[in-house]
Write an enzyme that holds these catalytic residues in place. Structure first.
Site, mmCIF file in Angstrom:
data_model
loop_
_atom_site.group_PDB
_atom_site.id
_atom_site.type_symbol
_atom_site.label_atom_id
_atom_site.label_comp_id
_atom_site.label_asym_id
_atom_site.label_seq_id
_atom_site.Cartn_x
_atom_site.Cartn_y
_atom_site.Cartn_z
ATOM 1 C CG HIS A 58 -4.029 -0.332 -1.008
ATOM 2 N ND1 HIS A 58 -3.648 -1.141 0.045
ATOM 3 C CD2 HIS A 58 -3.562 0.905 -0.691
ATOM 4 C CE1 HIS A 58 -2.981 -0.413 0.931
ATOM 5 N NE2 HIS A 58 -2.910 0.829 0.508
ATOM 6 C CG ASN A 92 -3.785 7.402 4.095
ATOM 7 O OD1 ASN A 92 -4.478 7.353 3.086
ATOM 8 N ND2 ASN A 92 -2.497 7.114 4.081
ATOM 9 C CG ASP A 150 -3.564 1.458 3.811
ATOM 10 O OD1 ASP A 150 -2.888 0.496 4.197
ATOM 11 O OD2 ASP A 150 -3.198 2.242 2.924
ATOM 12 C CG HIS A 177 -1.110 -0.770 6.928
ATOM 13 N ND1 HIS A 177 -0.430 -0.084 5.961
ATOM 14 C CD2 HIS A 177 -0.257 -0.859 7.995
ATOM 15 C CE1 HIS A 177 0.782 0.236 6.403
ATOM 16 N NE2 HIS A 177 0.904 -0.226 7.641
ATOM 17 C CG HIS A 230 0.241 -3.132 1.611
ATOM 18 N ND1 HIS A 230 0.212 -3.556 2.916
ATOM 19 C CD2 HIS A 230 -0.106 -1.822 1.654
ATOM 20 C CE1 HIS A 230 -0.125 -2.550 3.703
ATOM 21 N NE2 HIS A 230 -0.335 -1.486 2.966
ATOM 22 C CG ASN A 276 4.885 0.471 5.761
ATOM 23 O OD1 ASN A 276 5.334 -0.669 5.858
ATOM 24 N ND2 ASN A 276 4.309 1.109 6.755
ATOM 25 C CG ASP A 303 0.070 1.029 -1.152
ATOM 26 O OD1 ASP A 303 -0.608 2.041 -0.873
ATOM 27 O OD2 ASP A 303 0.934 0.554 -0.381
HETATM 28 N N1 LIG Z 1 2.182 2.258 1.229
HETATM 29 C C1 LIG Z 1 2.848 3.318 1.613
HETATM 30 O O1 LIG Z 1 4.070 3.249 1.651
HETATM 31 N N2 LIG Z 1 2.238 4.460 1.950
HETATM 32 C C2 LIG Z 1 0.844 4.715 1.995
HETATM 33 C C3 LIG Z 1 0.174 4.122 3.174
HETATM 34 C C4 LIG Z 1 -0.081 2.641 3.065
HETATM 35 O O2 LIG Z 1 -0.615 2.160 2.061
HETATM 36 O O3 LIG Z 1 0.200 1.921 4.008
HETATM 37 C C5 LIG Z 1 0.623 6.226 1.978
HETATM 38 O O4 LIG Z 1 -0.482 6.668 2.258
HETATM 39 O O5 LIG Z 1 1.572 6.939 1.636
HETATM 40 ZN ZN LIG Z 2 -0.937 0.237 3.875
#
Ligand SMILES: NC(=O)N[C@@H](CC(=O)O)C(=O)O
Ligand SMILES: [Zn+2]
Length: 424
Positions: A58, A92, A150, A177, A230, A276, A303
Site C-alpha cells: 500500500h 489515485n 484506494d 479502502h 489499513h 485516513n 500507506d
Molecule cells: N491514507 C491517506 O490518508 N491518504 C492516501 C489515500 C489512502 O490511502 O486512502 C493518499 O493518497 O493521500
Molecule cells: Zn486508503
C-alpha cells in the site's frame, strides 16, 4: 557478475541471529552460507542483520499527475532507504490506471525511473469515481498486481459485487479502502475524545467497519479474494476475524502509525497527524495488536502518502489526508515492539516480507536459494533521530519527527543491484 556478502546475520525460525554469507549471481541468490567464489564483488556485512527486502502493498507514488508531492524516482529512493524492494503503487494518480493506455503510460514511467520494483494497481472503477467498472482482465494483462479504488470507498454494493465476481473469474485480488461516504460527516480525525477537546469534526469508526462487514459478505457470495486496506478499528478487526472463521477469503493489513499511535497522542490541530483512516482510540490500537498476533491481520503496509508542506501547513481542516511512511517503518516498529519484547524480530520481518507476498502471490519476500536477490542489511544497533528534513521522499508529513529509533537499513539490494547504500 557474482556478489558475495559475508559477515551478516540472518534470523532463523526461532528468531535467533545466525552469522552466514550470501552468494548472488545474475540477480539471484545462489548460495547461503557457502564459501567466497573466485572473482566475486565482496560486501562486508559488518555483522549486521540481513532481511528479505521489505514488500509494501500500500503505497502512493503520486506520479503521474502529482509530481509536486512525490515522483516515482523520489518515492522509490525513499522506499529503498527504508529497506523496501517491492512496492505496490495505488491508482489515485492522474491519469488513473483504468485503461490499457493509462496502464502502459504508468508502466513506462516505472521502467524509466523506479529505483526498486514497483507493481502498479489497476483501478476498480474508471477514474476511481465509483461509477463505471473497469475491464480488470485487460488491466491484469498489462501487469496490474491487483485492483483497488484506494483513497475512496466503493459506495455501491452492486459495483463492488460485480467487480468481485469478475475478480474471482480472473483470479485477482480486490483491495478495498473501506469508507462509507454517508458516515464521514466531513471529519478530520477520529470521532472520540480528542476531536472534542480540539474542537474538530470526527470520523466515526462505523464509517470503516460497516463497509468491511458488507464487503466480506459480498466476497463470500462472489467467491472472491478480498484484501482490506489499513484496518483501524476494533469493530473492523471483529468483522475480519468473523469472516476468516467463516472461511471467507479475506486478508487485511495494518499501518505502522495505527500500531504506534492513538487519538490522544495528537498534540494539536496539526495536519501531520491527519491521515485516513485516522488514529483511533487506545482500545482500537490494542485490538490491532491482538489481531496481528492471532493472524486476523496478515501484514503491515505503510500507506506512504506524501503531501507538500504547504498542503499540510495550516491545521487539519482543508489539509489532505496522509503521512509518509517508508523511511521510518522498520526502525519505529523494531524499537517500539521488538526491542521491548512484544514481538519477535522474525514476526516483524514476516509481516513486512513473506506475508504480504503470499496475499498477492508474489515470488518475493524470502531469502532462499533461487530467489531474487532482494534484500536489506540493517544495523540494529544504530540509533538515530527521525528528521523529516532529511527524508529522501519529497514528503515531510510525519507525526514521528524527533522520535529516536534503532534498526536503520544501511544497504538495500534489488535483483543483486544496490538500490540504497548509507554513506559512511
Ligand atoms: N491514507 C491517506 O490518508 N491518504 C492516501 C489515500 C489512502 O490511502 O486512502 C493518499 O493518497 O493521500
Ligand atoms: Zn486508503
Amino acid at each position: 557478475m557474482t556478489t558475495f556478502i559475508h559477515n551478516i546475520k540472518m534470523v532463523n525460525e526461532a528468531s535467533e541471529l545466525v552469522t552466514t554469507s550470501i552468494t548472488i549471481e545474475e540477480g539471484k541468490i545462489t548460495a547461503i552460507g557457502g564459501e567466497q567464489p573466485a572473482h566475486a564483488q565482496v560486501i562486508d556485512g559488518k555483522g549486521n542483520l540481513v532481511a528479505p527486502g521489505f514488500v509494501d502493498v500500500h503505497t502512493h507514488l503520486r506520479e503521474p499527475g502529482f509530481e509536486h508531492k512525490e515522483t516515482i524516482a523520489t518515492g522509490t529512493a525513499s522506499a529503498a532507504k527504508g529497506g523496501f524492494t517491492t512496492i505496490c503503487a495505488m491508482p489515485n494518480t492522474k491519469p488513473v490506471p483504468d485503461s490499457i493506455e493509462n496502464m502502459q503510460l504508468i508502466n513506462g514511467l516505472i521502467q524509466d525511473s523506479a529505483a526498486i520494483r514497483v507493481l502498479p494497481y489497476g483501478s476498480l472503477t474508471k477514474d476511481i469515481s465509483g461509477e463505471v467498472r473497469t475491464n480488470m482482465e485487460e488491466l491484469k494483462a498489462q501487469g496490474a498486481v491487483a485492483f483497488s479504488d484506494d483513497g475512496v470507498g466503493i459506495q455501491l454494493a452492486a459495483t463492488m459485487y460485480e467487480q468481485m465476481k469478475e475478480a474471482a473469474r480472473i483470479d485477482a485480488v480486490v483491495v478495498a479502502h473501506c469508507e462509507d461516504n454517508s458516515l464521514i460527516y466531513e471529519g478530520v480525525m477520529h470521532e472520540g475524545t480528542r476531536n472534542k477537546e480540539l474542537g474538530l469534526p470526527g470520523i466515526p469508526s462505523i464509517c470503516e467497519s460497516v463497509q468491511i462487514a458488507r464487503d466480506v459478505l459480498l466476497a463470500e457470495a462472489a467467491g472472491a479474494r478480498y484484501h482490506v486496506c489499513h484496518v483501524s478499528t476494533k469493530e473492523s478487526v471483529r468483522a475480519v476475524r468473523d469472516a476468516k472463521a467463516a472461511g471467507i477469503r479475506v486478508t487485511a493489513e495494518v499501518c505502522p502509525h495505527h500500531l504506534l499511535l492513538e487519538e490522544m497522542d495528537i498534540p494539536s490541530d496539526d495536519a501531520n497527524w491527519k491521515m485516513n483512516p485516522p488514529l483511533r482510540a487506545a482500545d482500537d490500537k490494542d485490538s490491532l495488536h491482538a489481531a496481528l498476533l492471532d493472524g486476523t491481520i496478515d501484514c503491515i503496509a505503510t500507506d506512504h502518502a506524501p503531501h507538500t508542506v504547504e498542503e499540510k501547513c495550516c491545521g487539519m481542516v482543508g489539509a489532505p489526508f496522509g503521512i509518509v511512511g517508508f523511511e521510518t517503518a522498520f526502525p519505529l516498529l523494531y524499537t517500539s515492539f521488538v526491542e521491548t519484547g512484544k514481538w519477535t524480530l522474525k514476526q516483524l520481518i514476516n509481516w513486512m516480507t513473506v506475508k504480504p507476498s503470499q496475499i498477492f502471490d508474489l515470488p518475493y519476500g524470502t531469502l532462499t536459494v533461487g530467489a531474487s536477490a532482494d534484500l536489506t542489511i540493517i544495523d540494529l544497533n544504530k540509533e538515530q533521530t527521525v528528521d523529516a528534513e532529511g527524508f529522501v521522499s519529497k514528503g515531510r508529513n510525519t507525526p514521528f519527527n524527533g522520535w529516536v529509533a534503532k534498526g536503520w537499513p544501511v544497504l538495500t539490494m534489488v535483483e543483486g543491484k544496490i538500490a540504497f547504500e548509507e554513506v559512511q
